[in-house]
Write a protein that holds these residues in place. Structure first.
Motif, PDB file in Angstrom:
ATOM      1  N   GLU A   2      -0.169  -8.246  -5.935  1.00 39.55           N
ATOM      2  CA  GLU A   2      -1.533  -8.401  -6.444  1.00 39.55           C
ATOM      3  C   GLU A   2      -2.273  -7.072  -6.421  1.00 39.55           C
ATOM      4  O   GLU A   2      -3.054  -6.767  -7.323  1.00 39.55           O
ATOM      5  CB  GLU A   2      -2.308  -9.448  -5.638  1.00 39.55           C
ATOM      6  N   ASP A   3      -2.061  -6.292  -5.363  1.00 40.80           N
ATOM      7  CA  ASP A   3      -2.724  -4.992  -5.266  1.00 40.80           C
ATOM      8  C   ASP A   3      -2.328  -4.078  -6.421  1.00 40.80           C
ATOM      9  O   ASP A   3      -3.174  -3.384  -7.004  1.00 40.80           O
ATOM     10  CB  ASP A   3      -2.378  -4.305  -3.945  1.00 40.80           C
ATOM     11  N   ARG A  61       4.937   5.070  -3.312  1.00 35.17           N
ATOM     12  CA  ARG A  61       4.800   5.101  -1.854  1.00 35.17           C
ATOM     13  C   ARG A  61       3.482   5.758  -1.443  1.00 35.17           C
ATOM     14  O   ARG A  61       2.801   5.299  -0.526  1.00 35.17           O
ATOM     15  CB  ARG A  61       5.978   5.872  -1.256  1.00 35.17           C
ATOM     16  N   VAL A  62       3.090   6.836  -2.138  1.00 35.94           N
ATOM     17  CA  VAL A  62       1.841   7.528  -1.812  1.00 35.94           C
ATOM     18  C   VAL A  62       0.643   6.626  -2.103  1.00 35.94           C
ATOM     19  O   VAL A  62      -0.297   6.544  -1.314  1.00 35.94           O
ATOM     20  CB  VAL A  62       1.732   8.854  -2.603  1.00 35.94           C
ATOM     21  N   LEU A  63       0.680   5.927  -3.242  1.00 38.03           N
ATOM     22  CA  LEU A  63      -0.422   5.041  -3.612  1.00 38.03           C
ATOM     23  C   LEU A  63      -0.298   3.646  -3.006  1.00 38.03           C
ATOM     24  O   LEU A  63      -1.172   2.811  -3.205  1.00 38.03           O
ATOM     25  CB  LEU A  63      -0.507   4.920  -5.143  1.00 38.03           C
ATOM     26  N   ASN A  64       0.796   3.424  -2.270  1.00 37.91           N
ATOM     27  CA  ASN A  64       1.046   2.135  -1.598  1.00 37.91           C
ATOM     28  C   ASN A  64       1.070   0.990  -2.622  1.00 37.91           C
ATOM     29  O   ASN A  64       0.435  -0.049  -2.432  1.00 37.91           O
ATOM     30  CB  ASN A  64       0.004   1.881  -0.513  1.00 37.91           C
ATOM     31  N   LEU A  65       1.800   1.211  -3.718  1.00 33.69           N
ATOM     32  CA  LEU A  65       1.919   0.214  -4.771  1.00 33.69           C
ATOM     33  C   LEU A  65       3.229  -0.555  -4.634  1.00 33.69           C
ATOM     34  O   LEU A  65       4.249  -0.014  -4.229  1.00 33.69           O
ATOM     35  CB  LEU A  65       1.867   0.876  -6.155  1.00 33.69           C
ATOM     36  N   TYR A  66       3.187  -1.804  -5.007  1.00 38.13           N
ATOM     37  CA  TYR A  66       4.356  -2.674  -4.972  1.00 38.13           C
ATOM     38  C   TYR A  66       5.216  -2.383  -6.197  1.00 38.13           C
ATOM     39  O   TYR A  66       4.700  -2.165  -7.290  1.00 38.13           O
ATOM     40  CB  TYR A  66       3.892  -4.132  -4.973  1.00 38.13           C
TER      41      TYR A  66
END
Length: 147
Positions: A2-3, A61-66
């Motif tokens: 969702e993020d 990984r840097v933006l913490n995206l799925y």
């Protein structure tokens, strides 16, 4: 997941609003005259599309995206952003040109408070002005009364 979807759609939304809300004629020149702004918009649009459609572990990984694996879902996100653009653009046109002009027509034309504009309307409505077959001379009195 969702993020990542919210991140992608909100990124597209910022780009869409900057395009739709940029006014053109008669107040400013059209969008394509502002080359730096247009280049920045195209760069941001390409970056957002790249982040949605292609998987790169370092950036995600840097933006913490799925990591969205399903390509149909990624294309759906881009399609929703495109649909959002067309709806926003249509609503902006309807509000800017349709609703405002309708309200102006309902209100009617008001008489101006400025004296020179009222005089201009009065002279435009007088068919015998200006007299073309005679020479006009100023009166002997040169004092102009101000009311």
């Amino acid at each position: 997941m969702e993020d990542t979807s919210i991140f992608a759609l909100s990124g597209f939304q910022y780009i869409i609003m900057s395009i739709v809300m940029t006014k053109g004629y008669p107040y400013k020149k059209p969008l394509y005259y502002n080359v730096l702004f247009l280049v920045a918009l195209l760069l941001f649009l390409a970056l957002m599309s790249w982040l949605v459609l292609f998987h790169h572990t370092i950036i995600h990984r840097v933006l913490n995206l799925y990591d969205i694996i399903d390509m149909r879902y990624k294309l759906l996100l881009v399609a929703v952003a495109a649909l959002n653009f067309f709806i926003c653009y249509l609503i902006e046109i309807l509000i800017d040109q349709g609703a405002l002009n309708c309200l102006r027509n309902l209100r009617g034309k008001r008489e101006s408070k400025k004296q020179f504009k009222r005089l201009d309307v009065q002279l435009a409505e007088t068919p015998s002005w200006p007299p073309l077959n005679q020479t006009l001379f100023p009166p002997q009195c040169t004092v102009i009364g101000v009311s």
